[in-house]
Design a protein around this motif. Structure first.
Motif, PDB file in Angstrom:
ATOM      1  N   SER A   1      32.573  54.013 150.920  1.00 35.63           N
ATOM      2  CA  SER A   1      31.179  53.585 151.063  1.00 35.63           C
ATOM      3  C   SER A   1      30.887  52.998 152.440  1.00 35.63           C
ATOM      4  CB  SER A   1      30.816  52.564 149.977  1.00 35.63           C
ATOM      5  OG  SER A   1      31.680  51.432 150.039  1.00 35.63           O
ATOM      6  N   ASP A   2      31.836  52.269 153.015  1.00 36.79           N
ATOM      7  CA  ASP A   2      31.603  51.663 154.325  1.00 36.79           C
ATOM      8  C   ASP A   2      31.543  52.724 155.413  1.00 36.79           C
ATOM      9  OD1 ASP A   2      31.413  49.253 156.068  1.00 36.79           O
ATOM     10  OD2 ASP A   2      33.281  50.052 156.886  1.00 36.79           O
ATOM     11  N   THR A   3      32.462  53.686 155.371  1.00 37.68           N
ATOM     12  CA  THR A   3      32.448  54.773 156.344  1.00 37.68           C
ATOM     13  C   THR A   3      31.191  55.609 156.188  1.00 37.68           C
ATOM     14  OG1 THR A   3      34.865  54.855 156.306  1.00 37.68           O
ATOM     15  CG2 THR A   3      33.719  56.761 157.210  1.00 37.68           C
ATOM     16  N   LEU A   4      30.797  55.865 154.961  1.00 33.52           N
ATOM     17  CA  LEU A   4      29.595  56.648 154.684  1.00 33.52           C
ATOM     18  C   LEU A   4      28.356  55.968 155.252  1.00 33.52           C
ATOM     19  CD1 LEU A   4      28.479  59.146 153.220  1.00 33.52           C
ATOM     20  CD2 LEU A   4      28.259  57.740 151.165  1.00 33.52           C
ATOM     21  N   ARG A   5      28.308  54.658 155.121  1.00 33.21           N
ATOM     22  CA  ARG A   5      27.152  53.915 155.628  1.00 33.21           C
ATOM     23  C   ARG A   5      27.054  53.990 157.147  1.00 33.21           C
ATOM     24  NH1 ARG A   5      27.008  49.027 157.739  1.00 33.21           N
ATOM     25  NH2 ARG A   5      29.149  48.585 157.065  1.00 33.21           N
ATOM     26  N   ARG A   6      28.195  53.987 157.814  1.00 34.77           N
ATOM     27  CA  ARG A   6      28.197  53.955 159.278  1.00 34.77           C
ATOM     28  C   ARG A   6      28.255  55.339 159.916  1.00 34.77           C
ATOM     29  NH1 ARG A   6      32.608  50.241 161.739  1.00 34.77           N
ATOM     30  NH2 ARG A   6      31.332  50.747 163.556  1.00 34.77           N
ATOM     31  N   ALA A   7      28.441  56.372 159.112  1.00 28.99           N
ATOM     32  CA  ALA A   7      28.672  57.716 159.649  1.00 28.99           C
ATOM     33  C   ALA A   7      27.616  58.191 160.650  1.00 28.99           C
ATOM     34  CB  ALA A   7      28.800  58.714 158.498  1.00 28.99           C
ATOM     35  N   PRO A   8      26.298  57.948 160.422  1.00 33.44           N
ATOM     36  CA  PRO A   8      25.318  58.462 161.385  1.00 33.44           C
ATOM     37  C   PRO A   8      25.216  57.668 162.681  1.00 33.44           C
ATOM     38  CG  PRO A   8      24.347  58.189 159.183  1.00 33.44           C
ATOM     39  CD  PRO A   8      25.629  57.446 159.212  1.00 33.44           C
ATOM     40  N   GLU A   9      25.922  56.532 162.801  1.00 35.45           N
ATOM     41  CA  GLU A   9      25.812  55.721 164.005  1.00 35.45           C
ATOM     42  C   GLU A   9      26.370  56.470 165.212  1.00 35.45           C
ATOM     43  OE1 GLU A   9      27.790  52.016 163.518  1.00 35.45           O
ATOM     44  OE2 GLU A   9      26.682  51.459 161.696  1.00 35.45           O
ATOM     45  N   PRO A  10      25.687  56.397 166.361  1.00 36.28           N
ATOM     46  CA  PRO A  10      26.214  57.027 167.575  1.00 36.28           C
ATOM     47  C   PRO A  10      27.572  56.450 167.949  1.00 36.28           C
ATOM     48  CG  PRO A  10      23.916  56.387 167.865  1.00 36.28           C
ATOM     49  CD  PRO A  10      24.370  55.785 166.569  1.00 36.28           C
ATOM     50  N   PHE A  11      28.509  57.336 168.270  1.00 35.19           N
ATOM     51  CA  PHE A  11      29.852  56.997 168.734  1.00 35.19           C
ATOM     52  C   PHE A  11      30.736  56.393 167.644  1.00 35.19           C
ATOM     53  CE2 PHE A  11      27.678  57.307 172.805  1.00 35.19           C
ATOM     54  CZ  PHE A  11      28.566  58.096 173.500  1.00 35.19           C
ATOM     55  N   PHE A  12      30.264  56.331 166.385  1.00 36.59           N
ATOM     56  CA  PHE A  12      31.173  55.904 165.323  1.00 36.59           C
ATOM     57  C   PHE A  12      31.982  57.114 164.869  1.00 36.59           C
ATOM     58  CE2 PHE A  12      32.244  55.616 160.805  1.00 36.59           C
ATOM     59  CZ  PHE A  12      33.045  54.486 160.840  1.00 36.59           C
ATOM     60  N   THR A  13      33.278  56.980 164.845  1.00 35.91           N
ATOM     61  CA  THR A  13      34.143  58.059 164.405  1.00 35.91           C
ATOM     62  C   THR A  13      35.442  57.473 163.877  1.00 35.91           C
ATOM     63  OG1 THR A  13      35.364  60.058 165.090  1.00 35.91           O
ATOM     64  CG2 THR A  13      35.056  58.346 166.757  1.00 35.91           C
ATOM     65  N   THR A  14      36.052  58.153 162.940  1.00 32.57           N
ATOM     66  CA  THR A  14      37.347  57.736 162.411  1.00 32.57           C
ATOM     67  C   THR A  14      38.481  58.486 163.094  1.00 32.57           C
ATOM     68  OG1 THR A  14      37.180  59.404 160.647  1.00 32.57           O
ATOM     69  CG2 THR A  14      36.364  57.175 160.163  1.00 32.57           C
ATOM     70  N   ARG A  15      38.134  59.343 164.064  1.00 29.30           N
ATOM     71  CA  ARG A  15      39.139  60.134 164.768  1.00 29.30           C
ATOM     72  C   ARG A  15      39.235  59.660 166.216  1.00 29.30           C
ATOM     73  NH1 ARG A  15      40.493  64.998 162.338  1.00 29.30           N
ATOM     74  NH2 ARG A  15      41.015  65.862 164.378  1.00 29.30           N
ATOM     75  N   SER A  16      40.457  59.551 166.710  1.00 26.68           N
ATOM     76  CA  SER A  16      40.656  59.072 168.076  1.00 26.68           C
ATOM     77  C   SER A  16      40.289  60.108 169.123  1.00 26.68           C
ATOM     78  CB  SER A  16      42.125  58.668 168.272  1.00 26.68           C
ATOM     79  OG  SER A  16      42.980  59.787 168.044  1.00 26.68           O
ATOM     80  N   ASP A  17      40.227  61.397 168.729  1.00 30.03           N
ATOM     81  CA  ASP A  17      39.967  62.448 169.706  1.00 30.03           C
ATOM     82  C   ASP A  17      38.567  63.020 169.576  1.00 30.03           C
ATOM     83  OD1 ASP A  17      40.373  63.540 167.232  1.00 30.03           O
ATOM     84  OD2 ASP A  17      41.584  65.232 167.919  1.00 30.03           O
ATOM     85  N   ALA A  18      37.645  62.301 168.927  1.00 26.76           N
ATOM     86  CA  ALA A  18      36.282  62.792 168.743  1.00 26.76           C
ATOM     87  C   ALA A  18      35.302  61.830 169.386  1.00 26.76           C
ATOM     88  CB  ALA A  18      35.974  62.951 167.250  1.00 26.76           C
ATOM     89  N   ALA A  19      34.146  62.382 169.824  1.00 25.78           N
ATOM     90  CA  ALA A  19      33.152  61.559 170.515  1.00 25.78           C
ATOM     91  C   ALA A  19      32.258  60.778 169.563  1.00 25.78           C
ATOM     92  CB  ALA A  19      32.292  62.443 171.413  1.00 25.78           C
TER      93      ALA A  19
END
Length: 242
Positions: free
Chosen positions: A162-180
């Motif tokens: 739920s926390d990741t889902l809530r923040r997913a549309p934020e600019p520059f938020f990512t759970t991957r180190s190699d993604a923008a």
């Protein structure tokens, strides 16, 4: 303010990295101007960094609240999506079972074709990365019962809490180190520009689905007259729902 700070920090870091590549390559190019092969390699590195910066600038400009609606054109999104199949399969690679579905009838909408292409590619790339290059990704365009067009991209990845889902549309938020971290934000910007809406549905272990709905344009082809600006009610449709 936290989102603004995250955006500014992400922009600063990414542009600093790109400028470092460009300045280093140009400095070495001047030092070794008598070596054609090395000059060519260094020039290519600087050009690649510059193009990445140009692409980032175009993405960031989509976050502006006053998008240029003169770029909107009445186009068949089914035809546009079908034309992207080769590019999407290249992104998916051999390990992903990619399914692309388009309606068997015209699907006209008023969109910026460049923004549409960028959004589809960004969402597909996100889905492939979430699946770690394996599993399945489904890209579907359908005419919804409400008279809207619905573009959805579903992956078979691990899903989001739920926390990741809530923040997913934020600019520059990512759970991957190699993604923008600009994929969902870019799709949201496209939805907003086209007076549409973006939704994200996911749960741990159940993959994720991102959907963009835009109004079906039933205006007869060739109809004259400027398109009216969207009403405040239409403008609020672009708020992301997660």
């Amino acid at each position: 303010m936290a989102n603004v700070g995250r955006l500014a920090g992400g922009v600063t870091q990414d542009f600093a990295a790109l400028l470092n590549v460009m300045t280093s390559a140009l400095d070495m190019l001047l030092r070794h101007s008598d070596d054609p092969d090395r000059v060519r390699r260094l020039g290519q590195a600087a050009l690649t960094a510059g193009r990445r910066g140009e692409q980032m600038t175009r993405r960031l400009s989509a976050f502006s609240q006053d998008e240029d609606r003169t770029l909107l054109r009445r186009l068949d999104l089914g035809v546009l999506l079908a034309g992207l199949e080769g590019r999407l399969r290249q992104i998916a690679g051999p390990g992903v079972d990619l399914m692309i579905e388009t309606p068997n009838q015209p699907a006209p909408a008023r969109v910026d074709p460049v923004a549409f292409e960028a959004a589809v590619i960004a969402l597909t790339r996100n889905a492939v990365e979430a699946s770690n290059g394996a599993g399945s990704v489904a890209v579907r365009l359908a005419i919804a019962s409400a008279g809207d067009l619905r573009l959805s991209v579903r992956d078979s990845g691990p899903g989001m809490d739920s926390d990741t889902l809530r923040r997913a549309p934020e600019p520059f938020f990512t759970t991957r180190s190699d993604a923008a971290g600009l994929g969902l934000s870019q799709a949201f910007a496209f939805a907003r520009q086209a007076s549409g809406a973006l939704t994200v549905e996911s749960a741990p272990g159940e993959g994720a689905e991102v959907a963009i709905t835009v109004p079906l344009d039933l205006t007869p082809e060739g109809a004259a007259g400027a398109q009216p600006e969207p009403s405040p009610q239409e403008q609020t449709r672009a708020e992301p729902v997660v």
